[in-house]
Scaffold this motif. Structure first.
Motif, short mmCIF file in Angstrom:
data_model
loop_
_atom_site.label_atom_id
_atom_site.label_comp_id
_atom_site.label_asym_id
_atom_site.label_seq_id
_atom_site.Cartn_x
_atom_site.Cartn_y
_atom_site.Cartn_z
N GLU A 239 0.84 -1.20 0.00
CA GLU A 239 0.00 0.00 0.00
C GLU A 239 0.88 1.25 0.00
OE1 GLU A 239 -3.52 2.24 0.02
OE2 GLU A 239 -3.21 0.10 -0.28
N PRO A 240 0.77 2.14 -0.99
CA PRO A 240 1.62 3.35 -1.01
C PRO A 240 1.30 4.27 0.16
CG PRO A 240 -0.10 3.46 -2.68
CD PRO A 240 -0.17 2.09 -2.10
N PHE A 241 2.35 4.92 0.66
CA PHE A 241 2.16 5.79 1.83
C PHE A 241 1.49 7.09 1.43
CE2 PHE A 241 3.56 9.06 4.81
CZ PHE A 241 3.12 8.49 5.99
N TRP A 242 2.01 7.75 0.39
CA TRP A 242 1.46 9.04 -0.03
C TRP A 242 0.35 8.84 -1.05
CZ3 TRP A 242 3.08 13.62 2.08
CH2 TRP A 242 4.24 13.57 2.85
N GLU A 243 -0.55 9.80 -1.12
CA GLU A 243 -1.65 9.76 -2.08
C GLU A 243 -1.40 10.81 -3.16
OE1 GLU A 243 -6.49 10.53 -2.26
OE2 GLU A 243 -5.49 10.30 -0.33
N GLU A 244 -1.41 10.37 -4.40
CA GLU A 244 -1.20 11.30 -5.51
C GLU A 244 -2.41 12.21 -5.68
OE1 GLU A 244 1.28 9.97 -9.20
OE2 GLU A 244 0.10 8.25 -8.54
N ILE A 245 -2.14 13.44 -6.13
CA ILE A 245 -3.22 14.41 -6.35
C ILE A 245 -3.30 14.76 -7.83
CG2 ILE A 245 -4.09 16.72 -5.83
CD1 ILE A 245 -2.62 16.62 -3.20
N PHE A 246 -4.50 14.74 -8.37
CA PHE A 246 -4.72 15.32 -9.69
C PHE A 246 -4.96 16.81 -9.49
CE2 PHE A 246 -7.24 16.99 -13.12
CZ PHE A 246 -6.68 16.41 -14.25
N ILE A 247 -4.13 17.63 -10.12
CA ILE A 247 -4.24 19.08 -9.95
C ILE A 247 -5.29 19.62 -10.92
CG2 ILE A 247 -3.02 21.27 -10.04
CD1 ILE A 247 -2.24 19.45 -7.75
N THR A 248 -6.34 20.16 -10.35
CA THR A 248 -7.43 20.71 -11.16
C THR A 248 -7.35 22.23 -11.24
OG1 THR A 248 -8.82 18.88 -10.38
CG2 THR A 248 -9.93 20.71 -11.47
N ALA A 249 -7.10 22.88 -10.10
CA ALA A 249 -7.11 24.34 -10.04
C ALA A 249 -5.93 24.93 -10.83
CB ALA A 249 -7.06 24.81 -8.60
N LEU B 120 -15.40 31.29 -19.34
CA LEU B 120 -14.04 30.85 -19.01
C LEU B 120 -13.39 31.77 -17.99
CD1 LEU B 120 -12.67 29.73 -22.51
CD2 LEU B 120 -13.64 28.33 -20.67
N TYR B 121 -13.68 33.06 -18.09
CA TYR B 121 -13.13 33.99 -17.09
C TYR B 121 -13.68 33.67 -15.70
CZ TYR B 121 -11.67 38.36 -14.89
OH TYR B 121 -11.08 39.28 -14.06
N ASN B 122 -15.00 33.37 -15.62
CA ASN B 122 -15.59 33.01 -14.33
C ASN B 122 -14.97 31.72 -13.79
OD1 ASN B 122 -17.28 35.23 -14.44
ND2 ASN B 122 -18.97 34.10 -15.38
N LEU B 123 -14.64 30.80 -14.70
CA LEU B 123 -13.97 29.58 -14.28
C LEU B 123 -12.57 29.89 -13.76
CD1 LEU B 123 -14.14 26.48 -14.07
CD2 LEU B 123 -13.21 26.37 -16.39
N ALA B 124 -11.90 30.87 -14.37
CA ALA B 124 -10.58 31.28 -13.90
C ALA B 124 -10.66 31.90 -12.51
CB ALA B 124 -9.96 32.26 -14.89
N VAL B 125 -11.72 32.64 -12.24
CA VAL B 125 -11.90 33.21 -10.90
C VAL B 125 -12.02 32.08 -9.88
CG1 VAL B 125 -13.45 34.55 -9.42
CG2 VAL B 125 -12.97 35.33 -11.74
N ALA B 126 -12.74 31.01 -10.25
CA ALA B 126 -12.92 29.87 -9.34
C ALA B 126 -11.65 29.03 -9.24
CB ALA B 126 -14.09 29.01 -9.81
N GLY B 127 -10.97 28.82 -10.37
CA GLY B 127 -9.83 27.91 -10.40
C GLY B 127 -8.49 28.59 -10.19
N TYR B 128 -8.44 29.90 -10.36
CA TYR B 128 -7.19 30.63 -10.13
C TYR B 128 -7.35 31.58 -8.94
CZ TYR B 128 -2.54 32.20 -11.42
OH TYR B 128 -1.19 32.43 -11.41
N GLY B 129 -8.35 32.44 -9.02
CA GLY B 129 -8.54 33.42 -7.95
C GLY B 129 -8.85 32.78 -6.61
N ASN B 130 -9.76 31.80 -6.58
CA ASN B 130 -10.11 31.16 -5.31
C ASN B 130 -8.92 30.45 -4.69
OD1 ASN B 130 -12.28 30.17 -3.36
ND2 ASN B 130 -11.44 28.22 -4.09
#
Length: 529
Positions: free
Chosen positions: A17-27, A110-120
């Motif tokens: 069992e791997p110790f660390w958990e990989e993350i998919f980067i969405t933001a 897309l700009y609103n998505l950038a506010v959520a995924g970059y600004g937030n």
């Protein structure tokens, strides 16, 4: 000093069992989206745009935003070289409209998505306030120095486990009380007594907020003190740390809580408080640091954790960034809180992550004033959980977007609002437009006449701020600075001792020298003395 296994991710055998958990980067502000699901587990993230979930790594609608942000960051590095302060808003709009020529209706979404995924994620939802050049330099640093990708602690552990492990190590090896530090057996009744009599080197003071940190004022009243004042390294000069402790009356008895203040005389101090607290506890904060703080955003972060009795989302789904609603970012963690073979302790979590305006709007909606105490506000957990459940049902299209079934699965709700914490007052560092690398250097620099007040924390990382890794790196830097200062002071003391010994030898030699040139006997005696 780190507990076993709390180091870089290691390769493991296939049956292990791997110790660390990989993350998919969405933001986007975390460098996302990744180009493919995580190699080991196939975890992925999604965007919620135009009322529909879309794969973050390959959906045609959202691909232009990823391209625009990548080009924007490249331009941001060029702007930094020219010294021009440009906002993320200006850079993003230019890429979407002028370079990619995205239709206006799509560009807005897309700009609103950038506010959520970059600004937030960057904790500033007004993109006109975010420094593009500084954030671009952060991204470049991560890209050049990140060897292993992004990982998080396994499901049976959390950041609290790391803190606990480090605290246990310190108390066991250096603590004295309940540990007998330095190999000594403790005979005291408390850790405080052990610390005072030198039986331990480590003492943890909890619920003891620091009120003031100042250098000891000059007070050359004797030769020893005067020598300390003239010391180039500041050897012997103390830093005065004032802190308070609250004491509640014994259980079952009446009485008011008492608050007492204490002062520690320290050789050196490492300050690790968030930026908003620096002027409060450091009245002598240098002008350079105060100027740099003007370019630091430290907005609110709020987390809402919903615990469910059943995992009802796709098993490989790790996160969702949403351009609509209260909640810009969701994280999913099934089977959390217990080891793999202990299902009785496991739960299934959805974490709602909000910053800046998202967080403030949610807090305003879900707090109500306690009428018995007008200074106290209480969470309306029913309102908070209902907003979360409605959003979940909508983005996952669960039961025709009806949250009724989700209410039956809900076990508990946890809400934490960092802005309301009096010793935090926000989330993490974000650079305002106009910030320069010189400001980052000023935040990290030690202060005081002999640079014996050091600084650490993610906001003082001169390479890239805003992460746990950034904070850890500055902790190492501050520890090294303390050690180097100790060495300087020790060397100076040794040099002074050697000089005094040499002077004593010369004086002794003079007393043994015969009278020279037939000078006056009385005059020779005075000179030798």
């Amino acid at each position: 000093v780190v507990p076993p296994n709390f180091d870089k991710p290691k390769k493991v055998n296939e049956d292990e069992e791997p110790f660390w958990e990989e993350i998919f980067i969405t933001a986007h502000a975390d460098g996302g989206p990744d180009e493919a699901p995580t190699p080991r587990d196939g975890m992925y993230g999604m965007y919620y745009v135009q009322g529909k979930l879309r794969m973050a790594h390959n959906d045609p609608l959202t691909q232009p935003l990823t391209v625009a942000i990548n080009h924007m960051l490249e331009q941001g590095l060029q702007k930094q070289k020219t010294g021009k302060g440009v906002s993320v808003h200006d850079g993003l709009v230019q890429q979407l409209q002028e370079h990619l020529r995205v239709p206006q209706s799509v560009a807005t979404e897309l700009y609103n998505l950038a506010v959520a995924g970059y600004g937030n994620t960057a904790t500033v939802t007004d993109l006109t306030q975010l420094s593009l050049s500084i954030l671009a330099s952060f991204e470049q640093y991560w890209e050049e120095h990140e060897e292993h990708g992004d990982f998080r602690l396994p499901k049976h552990l959390g950041m609290y486990s790391v803190v606990q492990a480090l605290q246990t190590y310190l108390e066991t090896n250096f603590g004295g009380y309940n540990g007998g530090g330095n190999g000594q057996e403790s005979t005291s009744s408390s850790q405080e007594e052990d610390y005072d009599n030198g039986a331990c080197q480590f003492q943890l003071l909890v619920n003891s907020p620091v009120e003031r940190v100042v250098e000891q004022e000059s007070n050359a009243i004797d030769d020893d003190v005067e020598q300390e004042e003239n010391s180039s390294s500041g050897a012997g000069k103390k830093i005065l740390v004032t802190y308070s402790q609250r004491t509640s009356p014994p259980s079952g008895s009446q009485g008011d809580e008492t608050v007492d203040s204490y002062v520690i005389e320290a050789d050196q101090v490492v300050v690790a408080v968030p930026p908003p607290l620096l002027p409060r506890i450091l009245p002598d904060l240098p002008k350079e640091k105060r100027t740099a703080l003007n370019y630091v955003s430290f907005n609110n972060i709020c987390k809402v954790v919903l615990k469910f009795s059943k995992c009802f989302w796709p098993p490989k789904l790790q996160s969702i960034v949403s351009a609509e609603g209260y909640f810009p970012e969701l994280w999913f963690r099934p089977n959390f809180g217990g080891f793999e073979d202990d299902t009785s302790e496991q739960s299934h979590l959805v974490v709602f992550y909000l910053s800046d305006d998202y967080a403030d709007n949610f807090v305003e909606e879900c707090l109500f004033e306690n009428m018995a105490d007008d200074s106290n506000f209480t969470w309306d957990k029913n309102k908070a959980s209902e907003l979360c459940l409605e959003h979940l049902a909508k983005v996952l299209e669960y039961e025709n977007e009806d949250p009724t079934e989700l209410r039956k699965l809900l076990v508990n709700v946890l809400i934490h609002d960092w802005k309301s914490h009096p010793y935090v007052e926000g989330g993490h560092f974000a650079p305002k437009v106009g910030m320069t690398p010189a400001h980052l250097q000023a935040l990290a620099a030690p202060m005081g006449q002999h640079n014996k007040i050091h600084f650490c924390g993610e906001a003082t990382n001169t390479n890239a701020c805003g992460t746990v890794q950034a904070a850890m790196e500055t902790g190492v830097r501050a520890a090294n600075a303390v050690i180097e200062q100790q060495h300087r002071e020790q060397n100076e003391v040794l040099q002074q001792q050697e000089a005094q010994e040499q002077q004593g030898e010369v004086a002794l030699q003079n007393t043994k020298d015969p009278q020279v040139d037939g000078g006056d006997d009385d005059e020779t005696t005075v000179n030798n003395e």
